[in-house]
Motif scaffolding. Structure first.
Motif, PDB file in Angstrom:
ATOM      1  N   LEU A 114       0.826  -1.211   0.000  1.00  0.00           N
ATOM      2  CA  LEU A 114       0.000   0.000   0.000  1.00  0.00           C
ATOM      3  C   LEU A 114       0.861   1.263   0.000  1.00  0.00           C
ATOM      4  CD1 LEU A 114      -2.883  -0.982   2.463  1.00  0.00           C
ATOM      5  CD2 LEU A 114      -2.904  -0.959  -0.039  1.00  0.00           C
ATOM      6  N   LEU A 115       1.989   1.211   0.681  1.00  0.00           N
ATOM      7  CA  LEU A 115       2.888   2.363   0.669  1.00  0.00           C
ATOM      8  C   LEU A 115       3.453   2.612  -0.731  1.00  0.00           C
ATOM      9  CD1 LEU A 115       4.427   4.550   2.217  1.00  0.00           C
ATOM     10  CD2 LEU A 115       6.188   2.850   2.725  1.00  0.00           C
ATOM     11  N   LEU A 116       3.881   1.557  -1.389  1.00  0.00           N
ATOM     12  CA  LEU A 116       4.379   1.700  -2.760  1.00  0.00           C
ATOM     13  C   LEU A 116       3.277   2.185  -3.699  1.00  0.00           C
ATOM     14  CD1 LEU A 116       6.564  -1.538  -3.065  1.00  0.00           C
ATOM     15  CD2 LEU A 116       7.363   0.828  -2.794  1.00  0.00           C
ATOM     16  N   LEU A 117       2.063   1.701  -3.474  1.00  0.00           N
ATOM     17  CA  LEU A 117       0.945   2.124  -4.319  1.00  0.00           C
ATOM     18  C   LEU A 117       0.670   3.613  -4.166  1.00  0.00           C
ATOM     19  CD1 LEU A 117      -1.498   1.336  -6.147  1.00  0.00           C
ATOM     20  CD2 LEU A 117      -2.776   0.956  -4.036  1.00  0.00           C
ATOM     21  N   ASN A 118       0.640   4.084  -2.939  1.00  0.00           N
ATOM     22  CA  ASN A 118       0.357   5.505  -2.712  1.00  0.00           C
ATOM     23  C   ASN A 118       1.444   6.404  -3.301  1.00  0.00           C
ATOM     24  OD1 ASN A 118      -2.017   4.967  -1.334  1.00  0.00           O
ATOM     25  ND2 ASN A 118      -1.000   4.840   0.645  1.00  0.00           N
ATOM     26  N   VAL A 119       2.696   5.981  -3.159  1.00  0.00           N
ATOM     27  CA  VAL A 119       3.803   6.818  -3.629  1.00  0.00           C
ATOM     28  C   VAL A 119       3.849   6.862  -5.156  1.00  0.00           C
ATOM     29  CG1 VAL A 119       6.298   7.057  -3.675  1.00  0.00           C
ATOM     30  CG2 VAL A 119       5.146   6.511  -1.529  1.00  0.00           C
ATOM     31  N   THR A 120       3.832   5.693  -5.790  1.00  0.00           N
ATOM     32  CA  THR A 120       4.002   5.646  -7.242  1.00  0.00           C
ATOM     33  C   THR A 120       2.790   6.199  -7.987  1.00  0.00           C
ATOM     34  OG1 THR A 120       3.213   3.354  -7.237  1.00  0.00           O
ATOM     35  CG2 THR A 120       5.590   3.716  -7.100  1.00  0.00           C
ATOM     36  N   VAL A 121       1.622   5.701  -7.644  1.00  0.00           N
ATOM     37  CA  VAL A 121       0.406   6.156  -8.340  1.00  0.00           C
ATOM     38  C   VAL A 121       0.124   7.618  -8.021  1.00  0.00           C
ATOM     39  CG1 VAL A 121      -2.082   5.790  -8.564  1.00  0.00           C
ATOM     40  CG2 VAL A 121      -0.540   3.832  -8.450  1.00  0.00           C
ATOM     41  N   GLY A 122       0.299   8.004  -6.777  1.00  0.00           N
ATOM     42  CA  GLY A 122       0.046   9.405  -6.422  1.00  0.00           C
ATOM     43  C   GLY A 122       0.981  10.368  -7.129  1.00  0.00           C
ATOM     44  N   ALA A 123       2.250   9.983  -7.265  1.00  0.00           N
ATOM     45  CA  ALA A 123       3.202  10.874  -7.939  1.00  0.00           C
ATOM     46  C   ALA A 123       2.828  11.081  -9.405  1.00  0.00           C
ATOM     47  CB  ALA A 123       4.605  10.297  -7.823  1.00  0.00           C
ATOM     48  N   VAL A 124       2.421  10.003 -10.096  1.00  0.00           N
ATOM     49  CA  VAL A 124       2.039  10.138 -11.513  1.00  0.00           C
ATOM     50  C   VAL A 124       0.742  10.923 -11.645  1.00  0.00           C
ATOM     51  CG1 VAL A 124       1.459   8.845 -13.601  1.00  0.00           C
ATOM     52  CG2 VAL A 124       3.246   8.017 -12.075  1.00  0.00           C
ATOM     53  N   LYS A 125      -0.191  10.704 -10.754  1.00  0.00           N
ATOM     54  CA  LYS A 125      -1.451  11.449 -10.787  1.00  0.00           C
ATOM     55  C   LYS A 125      -1.196  12.963 -10.702  1.00  0.00           C
ATOM     56  CE  LYS A 125      -4.818   8.240  -8.699  1.00  0.00           C
ATOM     57  NZ  LYS A 125      -6.011   8.587  -9.485  1.00  0.00           N
ATOM     58  N   ILE A 126      -0.403  13.343  -9.706  1.00  0.00           N
ATOM     59  CA  ILE A 126      -0.148  14.771  -9.498  1.00  0.00           C
ATOM     60  C   ILE A 126       0.719  15.342 -10.617  1.00  0.00           C
ATOM     61  CG2 ILE A 126       0.888  16.455  -7.925  1.00  0.00           C
ATOM     62  CD1 ILE A 126       0.144  14.583  -5.629  1.00  0.00           C
ATOM     63  N   GLY A 127       1.680  14.551 -11.094  1.00  0.00           N
ATOM     64  CA  GLY A 127       2.584  15.046 -12.126  1.00  0.00           C
ATOM     65  C   GLY A 127       1.905  15.294 -13.457  1.00  0.00           C
ATOM     66  N   LEU A 128       1.001  14.403 -13.873  1.00  0.00           N
ATOM     67  CA  LEU A 128       0.326  14.559 -15.162  1.00  0.00           C
ATOM     68  C   LEU A 128      -0.929  15.423 -15.073  1.00  0.00           C
ATOM     69  CD1 LEU A 128       0.755  10.954 -16.606  1.00  0.00           C
ATOM     70  CD2 LEU A 128       2.108  12.993 -17.090  1.00  0.00           C
ATOM     71  N   GLY A 129      -1.602  15.421 -13.935  1.00  0.00           N
ATOM     72  CA  GLY A 129      -2.728  16.325 -13.704  1.00  0.00           C
ATOM     73  C   GLY A 129      -3.843  16.218 -14.731  1.00  0.00           C
ATOM     74  N   ARG A 130      -4.254  15.032 -15.079  1.00  0.00           N
ATOM     75  CA  ARG A 130      -5.293  14.835 -16.100  1.00  0.00           C
ATOM     76  C   ARG A 130      -6.683  14.984 -15.504  1.00  0.00           C
ATOM     77  NH1 ARG A 130      -6.046   9.474 -20.026  1.00  0.00           N
ATOM     78  NH2 ARG A 130      -7.053  10.595 -21.755  1.00  0.00           N
ATOM     79  N   LEU A 131      -7.568  15.612 -16.259  1.00  0.00           N
ATOM     80  CA  LEU A 131      -8.964  15.767 -15.856  1.00  0.00           C
ATOM     81  C   LEU A 131      -9.771  14.544 -16.261  1.00  0.00           C
ATOM     82  CD1 LEU A 131      -9.665  19.493 -16.843  1.00  0.00           C
ATOM     83  CD2 LEU A 131      -9.198  18.574 -14.557  1.00  0.00           C
ATOM     84  N   GLY A 132     -10.822  14.268 -15.475  1.00  0.00           N
ATOM     85  CA  GLY A 132     -11.686  13.142 -15.767  1.00  0.00           C
ATOM     86  C   GLY A 132     -12.702  13.450 -16.853  1.00  0.00           C
ATOM     87  N   PRO A 133     -13.442  12.439 -17.326  1.00  0.00           N
ATOM     88  CA  PRO A 133     -14.419  12.643 -18.403  1.00  0.00           C
ATOM     89  C   PRO A 133     -15.496  13.666 -18.054  1.00  0.00           C
ATOM     90  CG  PRO A 133     -13.961  10.310 -18.106  1.00  0.00           C
ATOM     91  CD  PRO A 133     -13.297  11.019 -16.975  1.00  0.00           C
ATOM     92  N   HIS A 134     -15.940  13.704 -16.824  1.00  0.00           N
ATOM     93  CA  HIS A 134     -16.995  14.637 -16.448  1.00  0.00           C
ATOM     94  C   HIS A 134     -16.500  16.090 -16.408  1.00  0.00           C
ATOM     95  CE1 HIS A 134     -19.823  11.489 -15.795  1.00  0.00           C
ATOM     96  NE2 HIS A 134     -19.191  10.969 -14.738  1.00  0.00           N
ATOM     97  N   TYR A 135     -15.197  16.293 -16.385  1.00  0.00           N
ATOM     98  CA  TYR A 135     -14.644  17.650 -16.294  1.00  0.00           C
ATOM     99  C   TYR A 135     -13.857  18.029 -17.550  1.00  0.00           C
ATOM    100  CZ  TYR A 135     -15.703  16.784 -11.392  1.00  0.00           C
ATOM    101  OH  TYR A 135     -16.343  16.475 -10.214  1.00  0.00           O
ATOM    102  N   ALA A 136     -13.977  17.237 -18.604  1.00  0.00           N
ATOM    103  CA  ALA A 136     -13.242  17.522 -19.843  1.00  0.00           C
ATOM    104  C   ALA A 136     -13.748  18.831 -20.461  1.00  0.00           C
ATOM    105  CB  ALA A 136     -13.407  16.380 -20.825  1.00  0.00           C
ATOM    106  N   THR A 137     -12.845  19.560 -21.064  1.00  0.00           N
ATOM    107  CA  THR A 137     -13.170  20.882 -21.618  1.00  0.00           C
ATOM    108  C   THR A 137     -13.104  20.935 -23.136  1.00  0.00           C
ATOM    109  OG1 THR A 137     -10.854  21.548 -21.369  1.00  0.00           O
ATOM    110  CG2 THR A 137     -12.350  22.038 -19.539  1.00  0.00           C
ATOM    111  N   GLN A 138     -12.331  20.061 -23.798  1.00  0.00           N
ATOM    112  CA  GLN A 138     -12.152  20.132 -25.248  1.00  0.00           C
ATOM    113  C   GLN A 138     -12.170  18.725 -25.833  1.00  0.00           C
ATOM    114  OE1 GLN A 138      -8.603  22.159 -26.437  1.00  0.00           O
ATOM    115  NE2 GLN A 138      -8.972  21.905 -28.649  1.00  0.00           N
ATOM    116  N   ILE A 139     -13.049  18.483 -26.752  1.00  0.00           N
ATOM    117  CA  ILE A 139     -13.178  17.161 -27.361  1.00  0.00           C
ATOM    118  C   ILE A 139     -11.897  16.830 -28.132  1.00  0.00           C
ATOM    119  CG2 ILE A 139     -14.469  15.787 -29.031  1.00  0.00           C
ATOM    120  CD1 ILE A 139     -16.940  17.357 -28.343  1.00  0.00           C
TER     121      ILE A 139
END
Length: 340
Positions: A114-139
């Motif tokens: 769980l520690l490895l999961l939080n560190v690795t996945v969290g770092a990529v999430k924050i680094g790429l900063g992608r919006l979800g489908p419900h918040y998409a702005t440009q097709i």
């Protein structure tokens, strides 16, 4: 009285030896292939390739509107990928196994994963900063670096790791096969459910599967550290237990505090030391009950020594001296004589 269930548990034989997975060639090859797949997904999204177009097609298809009758049950099913509830359920099971096997390894493996999961996945999430489908702005856009946190899918990666830990810690090949199939079905179902609900892109789910699988495949590299941590924790527990036992033994064997001897004779009058100091009376000799008691005799001797010492500085009135009543110290005024 113990029930039959606990009696059967006590008679249950413990596993003779817990086999710890090692980084074999097959596992190393799977780790390398999964890493390549992981990087390919990231590059495809960064370059806005055909994978991003598929994301938009699935999103505009809106599966939750095509099959609305599945929405309610899938809302509950997706909880199997939520980190809090799944961690509690799996930790409870692994805690029971740790107690039965007399080892902390199952819980330590879960905590490490769980520690490895939080560190690795969290770092990529924050680094790429992608919006979800419900918040998409440009097709057609990848929606990267916009302050989002959904790439890769945390629900999917958590389902892979949390339920995959059960197969990783299995003690028999048969149990490992069954648990591997069960964890794969749950992880696939959770990932596709997030796509159905519209909370993740399809590429988010693909990257979540790869991220969780990389953690499971790389856990054998963490086994030496887990073993050292277990030894350190058990040693600290033993030292604390020994200190508590020594403290209890010290309190049990501590000698009782000595009690001062108490004279058993009658109490002397309050004015007797003063009267003896003026020479008005002879000092009263202490008559201690139980003349054979050494403590009482010593105490009486000390009292006689104290009473025999004269006090020259004390000036006391005689007991026959009248005492001035409380109130005014002025002598009473004499009544004038009345004559004829």
């Amino acid at each position: 009285m113990r029930t039959d269930i606990f009696a059967r548990l006590d008679r249950e034989p413990e596993p003779p030896k817990i086999e710890i997975p090692r980084m074999s060639r097959t596992r190393l090859a799977l780790f390398g292939g999964t890493s390549v797949f992981y990087l390919a997904i990231v590059v495809a999204v960064l370059a806005s390739t055909w994978l991003v177009l598929i994301d938009w097609k699935v999103m505009l298809f809106r599966p939750y509107q095509q099959w609305p009758e599945l929405h309610a049950p899938l809302d509950y099913f997706v909880v199997l990928g939520q980190r809090g509830p799944t961690a509690v359920m799996v930790a409870a099971w692994l805690g029971w196994r740790s107690w039965r096997q007399h080892t902390l390894r199952p819980l330590l493996v879960l905590g490490t994963a769980l520690l490895l999961l939080n560190v690795t996945v969290g770092a990529v999430k924050i680094g790429l900063g992608r919006l979800g489908p419900h918040y998409a702005t440009q097709i057609g856009s990848a929606e990267l670096f916009a302050g989002g946190d959904i790439f890769p899918s945390g629900h999917t990666a958590n389902a892979v790791v949390t339920w995959g830990i059960l197969s990783y810690l299995a003690t028999t090949p048969r149990a490992r096969r069954y648990l591997s199939a069960l964890s794969a079905v749950v992880a696939l179902g959770v990932g596709l459910t997030t796509v159905y609900l519209g909370t993740h892109w399809l590429s988010d789910v693909l990257l979540g599967w790869a991220a969780g699988l990389l953690i499971l495949l790389g856990l054998p590299w963490c086994e030496p550290l887990i073993g050292h941590a277990e030894v350190a924790i058990l040693s600290a527990r033993d030292r604390l237990r020994d200190r508590l036992r020594e403290g209890r033994r010290g309190r049990a064997s501590a000698p009782a505090l000595p009690v001062a001897p108490v004279a058993t004779g009658g109490l002397l009058p309050a004015m007797q030391p003063q009267r003896a100091a003026e020479g008005l009376e002879e000092p009263v000799r202490e008559t201690a009950a139980g003349a054979g008691a050494s403590g009482a005799g010593a105490h009486a001797s000390s009292i006689r020594t104290t009473l025999s010492q004269p006090r020259t500085h004390a000036v006391l009135r005689s007991e026959r001296t009248p005492v001035t009543p409380a109130g005014s110290r002025r002598p009473p005024r004499s009544r004038p004589a009345t004559g004829g």
